[in-house]
Design a protein around this motif. Sequence first.
Motif, PDB file in Angstrom:
ATOM      1  N   TYR A  30       0.861  -1.197   0.000  1.00 40.19           N
ATOM      2  CA  TYR A  30       0.000   0.000   0.000  1.00 40.19           C
ATOM      3  C   TYR A  30       0.897   1.246   0.000  1.00 40.19           C
ATOM      4  O   TYR A  30       1.129   1.855   1.057  1.00 40.19           O
ATOM      5  CB  TYR A  30      -0.919  -0.001   1.229  1.00 40.19           C
ATOM      6  N   LYS A  33       0.797   4.556   2.305  1.00 40.88           N
ATOM      7  CA  LYS A  33      -0.092   4.345   3.446  1.00 40.88           C
ATOM      8  C   LYS A  33       0.457   3.315   4.439  1.00 40.88           C
ATOM      9  O   LYS A  33      -0.203   3.005   5.423  1.00 40.88           O
ATOM     10  CB  LYS A  33      -1.466   3.850   2.955  1.00 40.88           C
ATOM     11  N   HIS A  74      -9.294  -1.447   5.501  1.00 40.58           N
ATOM     12  CA  HIS A  74     -10.574  -0.807   5.153  1.00 40.58           C
ATOM     13  C   HIS A  74     -10.535   0.692   5.456  1.00 40.58           C
ATOM     14  O   HIS A  74     -11.051   1.500   4.691  1.00 40.58           O
ATOM     15  CB  HIS A  74     -11.735  -1.440   5.939  1.00 40.58           C
ATOM     16  N   GLU A  75      -9.958   1.046   6.596  1.00 41.23           N
ATOM     17  CA  GLU A  75      -9.930   2.449   7.005  1.00 41.23           C
ATOM     18  C   GLU A  75      -9.245   3.325   5.952  1.00 41.23           C
ATOM     19  O   GLU A  75      -9.557   4.517   5.839  1.00 41.23           O
ATOM     20  CB  GLU A  75      -9.213   2.601   8.352  1.00 41.23           C
ATOM     21  N   HIS A  76      -8.327   2.733   5.214  1.00 45.09           N
ATOM     22  CA  HIS A  76      -7.616   3.509   4.193  1.00 45.09           C
ATOM     23  C   HIS A  76      -8.162   3.245   2.796  1.00 45.09           C
ATOM     24  O   HIS A  76      -7.509   3.568   1.794  1.00 45.09           O
ATOM     25  CB  HIS A  76      -6.118   3.229   4.280  1.00 45.09           C
ATOM     26  N   GLY A  77      -9.355   2.655   2.734  1.00 45.50           N
ATOM     27  CA  GLY A  77     -10.059   2.561   1.459  1.00 45.50           C
ATOM     28  C   GLY A  77      -9.719   1.354   0.608  1.00 45.50           C
ATOM     29  O   GLY A  77     -10.117   1.288  -0.553  1.00 45.50           O
ATOM     30  N   TYR A  78      -8.987   0.383   1.191  1.00 47.57           N
ATOM     31  CA  TYR A  78      -8.647  -0.812   0.428  1.00 47.57           C
ATOM     32  C   TYR A  78      -9.477  -2.006   0.890  1.00 47.57           C
ATOM     33  O   TYR A  78      -9.961  -2.037   2.020  1.00 47.57           O
ATOM     34  CB  TYR A  78      -7.166  -1.181   0.615  1.00 47.57           C
ATOM     35  N   GLU A  79      -9.618  -3.004   0.015  1.00 50.66           N
ATOM     36  CA  GLU A  79     -10.071  -4.326   0.435  1.00 50.66           C
ATOM     37  C   GLU A  79      -8.839  -5.181   0.733  1.00 50.66           C
ATOM     38  O   GLU A  79      -7.777  -4.961   0.148  1.00 50.66           O
ATOM     39  CB  GLU A  79     -10.908  -4.992  -0.672  1.00 50.66           C
TER      40      GLU A  79
ATOM     41  N   HIS B 197     -18.125   8.114   9.907  1.00 54.81           N
ATOM     42  CA  HIS B 197     -17.941   7.295   8.696  1.00 54.81           C
ATOM     43  C   HIS B 197     -16.732   6.377   8.796  1.00 54.81           C
ATOM     44  O   HIS B 197     -15.868   6.337   7.925  1.00 54.81           O
ATOM     45  CB  HIS B 197     -17.854   8.193   7.453  1.00 54.81           C
ATOM     46  N   LYS B 198     -16.691   5.659   9.899  1.00 51.07           N
ATOM     47  CA  LYS B 198     -15.624   4.694  10.152  1.00 51.07           C
ATOM     48  C   LYS B 198     -15.969   3.355   9.495  1.00 51.07           C
ATOM     49  O   LYS B 198     -17.144   3.069   9.250  1.00 51.07           O
ATOM     50  CB  LYS B 198     -15.502   4.470  11.669  1.00 51.07           C
ATOM     51  N   PRO B 199     -14.966   2.496   9.277  1.00 50.88           N
ATOM     52  CA  PRO B 199     -15.260   1.134   8.820  1.00 50.88           C
ATOM     53  C   PRO B 199     -15.944   0.333   9.938  1.00 50.88           C
ATOM     54  O   PRO B 199     -15.787   0.654  11.122  1.00 50.88           O
ATOM     55  CB  PRO B 199     -13.879   0.532   8.540  1.00 50.88           C
TER      56      PRO B 199
END
Lengths: 221, 221
Positions: A30, A33, A74-79, B197-199
């Motif tokens: 990542y 990140k 997830h918090e950083h927008g990834y799966e 808007h947390k995971p």
Amino acid sequence: MSSSIKALIFDVYGTLLDVHSVIEKCEELYPEKGKQISQTWRQKQIEYSFLRQLMGNYTPFSHVTADALRYAVHEHGYELLHNQEQTLMNAYLHLQHYDEVEAVLKEFTNCKRAVFSNGSHDMLDPLIKNAGLTSLFDKIISVDDVKQYKPTPASYLHALNVLGVERHEVLFMSSNGWDISGAKSFGFRTAWINRLHKPTEQLQVPPDAIYSDLRGILEWK
Amino acid sequence: MSSSIKALIFDVYGTLLDVHSVIEKCEELYPEKGKQISQTWRQKQIEYSFLRQLMGNYTPFSHVTADALRYAVHEHGYELLHNQEQTLMNAYLHLQHYDEVEAVLKEFTNCKRAVFSNGSHDMLDPLIKNAGLTSLFDKIISVDDVKQYKPTPASYLHALNVLGVERHEVLFMSSNGWDISGAKSFGFRTAWINRLHKPTEQLQVPPDAIYSDLRGILEWK
């Protein structure tokens, strides 16, 4: 050994081994990140162990660690893809030990030496072996044997029972302030390895000693 | 009311009331550091409630909150003076409620409505009164009555016992993912008020519904 100490018990993650050495692997997967993801991963790993204990819903640390990783990603927008999970969980089995660990441990041949961790044996045993530390310890103790995460009294009692000593005969080392508070509250003598120069936790159970790395415990020799 | 819901239970800090409205007071006392101090204060407040429960060393939330404040201030290089502690603890009794709270609550007159908090009554009762919310609730329930912090099952059981309903008849609201996980694990139906808007927490007990503010629960009416 001064002060009738008969056993040294060491926390593992952050105390003997540097948990942020997985940052590089995170950054490979990542870009940009990696540092944030590995910090959130560690924070959530600790939080989830607390929450599962409080909820009465114990799950081994390997499971908790994978859950924490999924949250962090997830918090950083990834799966989190399966092969990424495998790569990063594998990185947790290959952490670097801090520079002074071997030299300090070798000074304490006159008492029992144990590691004691929230890690389950599937994480802990290969980790200690990969770090080349196996011969320095008499016991590798996991909370998983009693399904009680630190800092519950029952977790520290398990370590005590395995070693067959009395509470006041133990010197307990951790870099985690909460772990030191739990161990002191239970009745161990405690040396907080405060590598990050944090303030003392305000839990009314201050440590017996505070050192910036493990060399400080040589004064208990 | 749909789905046989007979009681609404609301968490307080961060759910009905904005905990970061103390930032301004922190910034008055600690210029430039107010935001960071108030964030650390909140984070340590939650962590210390978990730790004291795990250590078997319960102390009321007002005490835990003052301890957390002292840690937060130390972390930024300050000492906590007595009058500063009084000023900031007093700020915690005067939090702003979120805009939609009153309108939403007034839509649910056909079921029991309660607040349920880790806060002790010395914090909770004046807080609800100062926020002008007293008339909207049938009960103000504190974990302090049973000395069991959320998310232990015993804490949620206490709220249930006070209200005299069954688990599946409760709709539980919190902005804290860990609180929603604990309540769902206990058997409440849950609506996570995910203002930030947390995971979703990776604890294998997902909420029944997720809303960005309390207006979302109107669909349970």
